[in-house]
Structure formats: C-alpha cells, structure tokens
Design a protein around this motif. Structure first.
Motif, PDB file in Angstrom:
ATOM      1  N   GLN A  66       0.824  -1.198   0.000  1.00  0.00           N
ATOM      2  CA  GLN A  66       0.000   0.000   0.000  1.00  0.00           C
ATOM      3  C   GLN A  66       0.868   1.261   0.000  1.00  0.00           C
ATOM      4  N   VAL A  67       1.949   1.234   0.769  1.00  0.00           N
ATOM      5  CA  VAL A  67       2.850   2.387   0.836  1.00  0.00           C
ATOM      6  C   VAL A  67       3.552   2.575  -0.505  1.00  0.00           C
ATOM      7  N   SER A  68       4.024   1.464  -1.072  1.00  0.00           N
ATOM      8  CA  SER A  68       4.679   1.521  -2.372  1.00  0.00           C
ATOM      9  C   SER A  68       3.742   2.080  -3.434  1.00  0.00           C
ATOM     10  N   ALA A  69       2.474   1.699  -3.367  1.00  0.00           N
ATOM     11  CA  ALA A  69       1.486   2.183  -4.339  1.00  0.00           C
ATOM     12  C   ALA A  69       1.296   3.697  -4.229  1.00  0.00           C
ATOM     13  N   LEU A  70       1.340   4.220  -3.011  1.00  0.00           N
ATOM     14  CA  LEU A  70       1.223   5.663  -2.819  1.00  0.00           C
ATOM     15  C   LEU A  70       2.403   6.393  -3.448  1.00  0.00           C
ATOM     16  N   VAL A  71       3.600   5.835  -3.270  1.00  0.00           N
ATOM     17  CA  VAL A  71       4.794   6.446  -3.863  1.00  0.00           C
ATOM     18  C   VAL A  71       4.701   6.431  -5.382  1.00  0.00           C
ATOM     19  N   TYR A  72       4.317   5.274  -5.926  1.00  0.00           N
ATOM     20  CA  TYR A  72       4.210   5.153  -7.383  1.00  0.00           C
ATOM     21  C   TYR A  72       3.149   6.106  -7.933  1.00  0.00           C
ATOM     22  N   SER A  73       2.039   6.230  -7.223  1.00  0.00           N
ATOM     23  CA  SER A  73       0.987   7.142  -7.645  1.00  0.00           C
ATOM     24  C   SER A  73       1.490   8.581  -7.672  1.00  0.00           C
ATOM     25  N   ILE A 101       1.039  16.029  -3.958  1.00  0.00           N
ATOM     26  CA  ILE A 101       1.565  16.460  -2.665  1.00  0.00           C
ATOM     27  C   ILE A 101       0.996  15.610  -1.529  1.00  0.00           C
ATOM     28  N   GLU A 102      -0.301  15.349  -1.586  1.00  0.00           N
ATOM     29  CA  GLU A 102      -0.914  14.561  -0.519  1.00  0.00           C
ATOM     30  C   GLU A 102      -0.511  13.090  -0.603  1.00  0.00           C
ATOM     31  N   SER A 103      -0.243  12.589  -1.800  1.00  0.00           N
ATOM     32  CA  SER A 103       0.246  11.207  -1.935  1.00  0.00           C
ATOM     33  C   SER A 103       1.629  11.056  -1.320  1.00  0.00           C
ATOM     34  N   ILE A 104       2.488  12.051  -1.528  1.00  0.00           N
ATOM     35  CA  ILE A 104       3.816  12.038  -0.907  1.00  0.00           C
ATOM     36  C   ILE A 104       3.677  12.028   0.611  1.00  0.00           C
ATOM     37  N   ALA A 105       2.847  12.932   1.129  1.00  0.00           N
ATOM     38  CA  ALA A 105       2.669  13.033   2.580  1.00  0.00           C
ATOM     39  C   ALA A 105       2.097  11.738   3.156  1.00  0.00           C
ATOM     40  N   MET A 106       1.128  11.153   2.469  1.00  0.00           N
ATOM     41  CA  MET A 106       0.528   9.912   2.957  1.00  0.00           C
ATOM     42  C   MET A 106       1.531   8.765   2.937  1.00  0.00           C
ATOM     43  N   ALA A 107       2.358   8.692   1.901  1.00  0.00           N
ATOM     44  CA  ALA A 107       3.376   7.638   1.834  1.00  0.00           C
ATOM     45  C   ALA A 107       4.339   7.754   3.006  1.00  0.00           C
ATOM     46  N   LEU A 108       4.736   8.984   3.327  1.00  0.00           N
ATOM     47  CA  LEU A 108       5.640   9.202   4.461  1.00  0.00           C
ATOM     48  C   LEU A 108       4.968   8.789   5.773  1.00  0.00           C
ATOM     49  N   ILE A 117      -1.744   5.487  10.852  1.00  0.00           N
ATOM     50  CA  ILE A 117      -2.377   6.055   9.654  1.00  0.00           C
ATOM     51  C   ILE A 117      -2.463   5.023   8.534  1.00  0.00           C
ATOM     52  N   LEU A 118      -1.494   4.118   8.465  1.00  0.00           N
ATOM     53  CA  LEU A 118      -1.540   3.061   7.452  1.00  0.00           C
ATOM     54  C   LEU A 118      -2.807   2.218   7.634  1.00  0.00           C
ATOM     55  N   ASP A 119      -3.128   1.868   8.867  1.00  0.00           N
ATOM     56  CA  ASP A 119      -4.335   1.077   9.125  1.00  0.00           C
ATOM     57  C   ASP A 119      -5.590   1.847   8.725  1.00  0.00           C
ATOM     58  N   GLN A 120      -5.618   3.155   9.039  1.00  0.00           N
ATOM     59  CA  GLN A 120      -6.773   3.979   8.644  1.00  0.00           C
ATOM     60  C   GLN A 120      -6.905   4.026   7.125  1.00  0.00           C
ATOM     61  N   HIS A 121      -5.772   4.167   6.452  1.00  0.00           N
ATOM     62  CA  HIS A 121      -5.771   4.243   4.984  1.00  0.00           C
ATOM     63  C   HIS A 121      -6.291   2.941   4.375  1.00  0.00           C
ATOM     64  N   PRO A 211      13.328  12.073  -4.978  1.00  0.00           N
ATOM     65  CA  PRO A 211      14.134  10.943  -4.506  1.00  0.00           C
ATOM     66  C   PRO A 211      14.402  10.974  -3.005  1.00  0.00           C
ATOM     67  N   ASN A 212      14.515  12.178  -2.420  1.00  0.00           N
ATOM     68  CA  ASN A 212      14.749  12.275  -0.982  1.00  0.00           C
ATOM     69  C   ASN A 212      13.544  11.792  -0.178  1.00  0.00           C
ATOM     70  N   PHE A 213      12.355  12.118  -0.639  1.00  0.00           N
ATOM     71  CA  PHE A 213      11.150  11.640   0.031  1.00  0.00           C
ATOM     72  C   PHE A 213      11.064  10.113  -0.041  1.00  0.00           C
ATOM     73  N   ILE A 214      11.374   9.582  -1.213  1.00  0.00           N
ATOM     74  CA  ILE A 214      11.310   8.127  -1.391  1.00  0.00           C
ATOM     75  C   ILE A 214      12.365   7.442  -0.536  1.00  0.00           C
ATOM     76  N   GLU A 215      13.521   8.070  -0.405  1.00  0.00           N
ATOM     77  CA  GLU A 215      14.585   7.517   0.450  1.00  0.00           C
ATOM     78  C   GLU A 215      14.122   7.459   1.901  1.00  0.00           C
ATOM     79  N   ALA A 216      13.388   8.485   2.344  1.00  0.00           N
ATOM     80  CA  ALA A 216      12.873   8.490   3.712  1.00  0.00           C
ATOM     81  C   ALA A 216      11.882   7.350   3.923  1.00  0.00           C
ATOM     82  N   VAL A 217      11.007   7.128   2.945  1.00  0.00           N
ATOM     83  CA  VAL A 217      10.080   6.009   3.023  1.00  0.00           C
ATOM     84  C   VAL A 217      10.830   4.686   3.094  1.00  0.00           C
ATOM     85  N   SER A 218      11.843   4.559   2.243  1.00  0.00           N
ATOM     86  CA  SER A 218      12.647   3.337   2.212  1.00  0.00           C
ATOM     87  C   SER A 218      13.345   3.079   3.535  1.00  0.00           C
TER      88      SER A 218
END
Length: 222
Positions: A66-73, A101-108, A117-121, A211-218
């Motif tokens: 689900q998190v990966s899908a948010l990043v890809y989106s 912008i909201e997809s980035i924030a939600m992925a983080l 928040i992941l469970d709520q999502h 890429p920095n946001f994605i690195e933080a998720v990773s």
C-alpha cells in the motif's frame, strides 16, 4: 447572424477539444520551456528508480505494498501534471498537483506503521487533506527535515486554489494577451508566460526532492 453557422462553429471547437490533442499548444510550451523540461525528466527518472528499489523490498507484504502504491501514484501523477500543464490544461494540472503532494505526505506517514495512519488508509477511513499537516507534526519520527515539509505545505495551499472556483480558475479561460478573447479548453497565452514559468519551475523543484522523500520512506521500511 447565421445561427446555424455559429452553432456548427461552436460544435467543431468543442469536438476538437475533447477528441484531439492540440499539438500547436503543446509545441509552444515545449519551445518556451525546453531547458526546464529537460531538467525535469532525469529527476523523475531517478525517482522512478528509487521506487523500483523500494518496491523490491516488499516481499509480498500487502501493507508495505500500500505504501509503495502511494509512492508510485505520486510519481506518475507528477509526470501527468507536467504533461497537462504543457498541453495547456492549467487548471487540471494544478488540481492534480494537490493529489501529488498529498500522496507524498501519505506515503511518508504510512511508512511508519506505529502512527496508525496506514491502518486507517487501508480501511478507507483516512482523510488525505490532513496528511501534510500531520506529516509536519510527525517529522522527527518520519525522518524528514521540517524545511522540506514546510515547502510541501506551501505547495498544498497554493494548489488548493485549483481545486475550487477561484480567481486562478476563472483567469484560465480569459486571454491576458488579447482583449476580449476567451479560451475553451487548452491554451497558450502569451500574457501568462511568467505564470507558466513559475508553474514549470515549481514542478521541477518538487522533482528534485522526490528521490529524498522516497529515500525516507525506504529507510522507514527498514
């Protein structure tokens, strides 16, 4: 006045707008902003490759998926937003940026399951309009510099203007170059070149930090 002729003309304009890609509009944008476009592309390619690396860590974990899908989106919507902008669809492009912008924030936020928040999502109970404020609130836990997140907040506020009727949306239909001229659908208006440039640069600046946001998720996956 020949009403039949006027109606036929209007029909042809509308038909062209909804069934054809107006090449001359896009060509004008590409000529004007070629250097910025060429800078945008490799940054988004870097983001895509970062996502591929992130996605490879999922190992059939549906929650991480689900998190990966948010990043890809976020990546694909950002590319599409630039495409719509360069096609002369300014309001649609701006509206889409809010989703980016909201997809980035939600992925983080979702990359740190302890926040809940992941469970709520996953249950469809999370309101994404809260995501930017909450990611700023939990910046230390998520592992992202507050300054970068404040830039997200400013961008969200700006692109909110494209999500509702506003002076921005009304202005998109009116020519600033030719008095009395109106646009149906896409357009390139010489009187709005400075505003177009700000929009392109804004998307480029976000592409640079993607890429920095994605690195933080990773990192939170670890």
């Amino acid at each position: 006045m020949d009403i039949t002729k006027d109606h036929s003309f209007a029909c042809e304009k509308i038909r062209t707008e909804i069934t054809q890609d107006i090449a001359e509009v896009r060509d004008r944008f590409v000529i004007e902003f070629k250097d910025l476009i060429e800078e945008f592309v490799p940054h988004m390619a870097d983001a895509y490759l970062k996502w591929r690396s992130l996605d490879s860590k999922i190992d059939k974990d549906e929650r991480l998926g689900q998190v990966s899908a948010l990043v890809y989106s976020a990546i694909t919507l950002h590319i599409l937003s630039m495409k719509l902008l360069l096609s002369g669809h300014i309001v649609a492009a701006g509206n889409l940026m809010r989703q980016v912008i909201e997809s980035i924030a939600m992925a983080l936020l979702c990359s740190v399951p302890s926040l809940g928040i992941l469970d709520q999502h996953i249950r469809g109970k999370y309101q994404s309009n809260k995501s930017v404020s909450q990611v700023i609130e939990h910046a230390n836990i998520i592992g992202v510099k507050l300054g970068a997140l404040e830039d997200l907040k400013k961008a969200q506020k700006f692109y909110h203007q494209y999500s509702h009727p506003s002076l921005f949306t009304l202005a998109s239909h009116v020519s600033f170059d030719t008095v009395g001229a109106l646009y149906v659908g896409c357009s390139f208006d010489e009187g709005k070149v400075d505003q177009y440039r700000k929009e392109v640069i804004g998307r480029l600046n976000l592409a640079k930090v993607f890429p920095n946001f994605i690195e933080a998720v990773s990192n939170n996956f670890k």
